[in-house]
Design a protein around this motif. Structure first.
Motif, PDB file in Angstrom:
ATOM      1  N   SER A  29       0.925  -1.477  -0.115  1.00 61.69           N
ATOM      2  CA  SER A  29      -0.261  -0.136   0.204  1.00 61.69           C
ATOM      3  C   SER A  29       0.936   0.991   0.246  1.00 61.69           C
ATOM      4  CB  SER A  29      -1.145  -0.006   0.870  1.00 61.69           C
ATOM      5  OG  SER A  29      -0.271  -0.036   2.413  1.00 61.69           O
TER       6      SER A  29
ATOM      7  N   VAL B  36      -1.877   9.294  -0.793  1.00 58.89           N
ATOM      8  CA  VAL B  36      -2.896  10.027   0.463  1.00 58.89           C
ATOM      9  C   VAL B  36      -2.873  11.123   1.513  1.00 58.89           C
ATOM     10  CG1 VAL B  36      -4.263   9.703   2.227  1.00 58.89           C
ATOM     11  CG2 VAL B  36      -4.358   7.639   0.315  1.00 58.89           C
TER      12      VAL B  36
ATOM     13  N   ALA C  46      -5.120   3.350  -6.671  1.00 62.84           N
ATOM     14  CA  ALA C  46      -6.080   2.585  -6.052  1.00 62.84           C
ATOM     15  C   ALA C  46      -6.398   2.070  -6.187  1.00 62.84           C
ATOM     16  CB  ALA C  46      -7.251   3.706  -4.835  1.00 62.84           C
TER      17      ALA C  46
ATOM     18  N   ALA D  37     -10.768   7.599   1.192  1.00 64.87           N
ATOM     19  CA  ALA D  37      -9.763   7.476   2.507  1.00 64.87           C
ATOM     20  C   ALA D  37     -10.806   7.895   3.207  1.00 64.87           C
ATOM     21  CB  ALA D  37      -8.646   8.399   1.368  1.00 64.87           C
TER      22      ALA D  37
ATOM     23  N   PHE E 103      -7.952   3.498   3.856  1.00 67.15           N
ATOM     24  CA  PHE E 103      -8.473   3.652   2.320  1.00 67.15           C
ATOM     25  C   PHE E 103      -9.856   2.503   2.889  1.00 67.15           C
ATOM     26  CE2 PHE E 103      -8.640   1.689  -1.312  1.00 67.15           C
ATOM     27  CZ  PHE E 103      -9.404   2.592  -1.564  1.00 67.15           C
TER      28      PHE E 103
END
Length: 200
Positions: A15, A22, A77, A100, A173
């Motif tokens: 991630s 983010v 994403a 998010a 997320f």
């Protein structure tokens, strides 16, 4: 979806790219979409960057809209969502929500269960972006700590809440995936199945 257990660990995920993207968002981005906070009182202490969303109206044929965060975050994403779906769920379904979500220091998400039919039919996946040792996610009366670098499915039909007693933000997320088959709503003419990016 009721998955028989409060929390299912989906294992390690990469991630990092999503996390960096983010965390690079400007503070104003967290205030672009207020629907979730204004509609669901238990989320009134959260902030969101929405990629795709449905309010569930016109179920079982809901309209799924791209949110203001789509153009900025889809490229990191979507591959992560694809990876999780491919490993753990039947393919050919649809992602109906992806965002998010930020819980401020000292904030809480009040105890609730997700009651709309779309929540009963969908897998709710959490991928922690940031956390701290004073964040507690309580499901069915049991506290859990979710770790960065992992993915989880939450049983959103159980009573659940989150408390951030730390001094730093907790960012996760979240996406809802409706699988194909008897739990899914009928396909709409002209609607393609997700992903890739423009099909979410």
């Amino acid at each position: 979806m009721d998955i028989d257990v409060p929390l299912r660990e989906l294992g390690e995920v990469d991630s990092q790219a999503l996390r960096e993207a983010v965390l690079a968002q400007e503070e104003a981005a967290w205030l672009e979409s207020q629907y979730r906070q204004q509609t669901y009182h238990h989320h009134d202490q959260t902030r969101s960057i929405v990629l795709v969303f449905t309010d569930g109206s016109n179920w079982p044929r809901p309209a799924v809209h791209q949110g203001p965060g789509w153009e900025r975050l889809w490229d990191v994403a979507v591959p992560l969502m694809q990876e999780i779906i491919k490993k753990h769920y039947p393919q050919g379904g649809e992602v109906i929500r992806a965002m998010a979500a930020k819980l401020l220091p000292g904030g809480k998400i009040k105890t609730h269960a997700d009651v709309h039919a779309s929540f009963r039919c969908g897998h709710r996946i959490h991928v922690p972006i940031t956390t701290n040792h004073r964040v507690w996610f309580t499901i069915d009366g049991r506290p859990y700590q979710l770790d960065v670098g992992q993915a989880y499915e939450v049983n959103n039909q159980k009573q659940h809440s989150v408390a951030n007693k730390g001094t730093k933000e907790r960012i996760t997320f979240i996406f809802d995936y409706i699988p194909p088959g008897p739990l899914a709503y009928p396909p709409q003419p002209g609607r393609t199945q997700p992903p890739p990016n423009d099909d979410l």
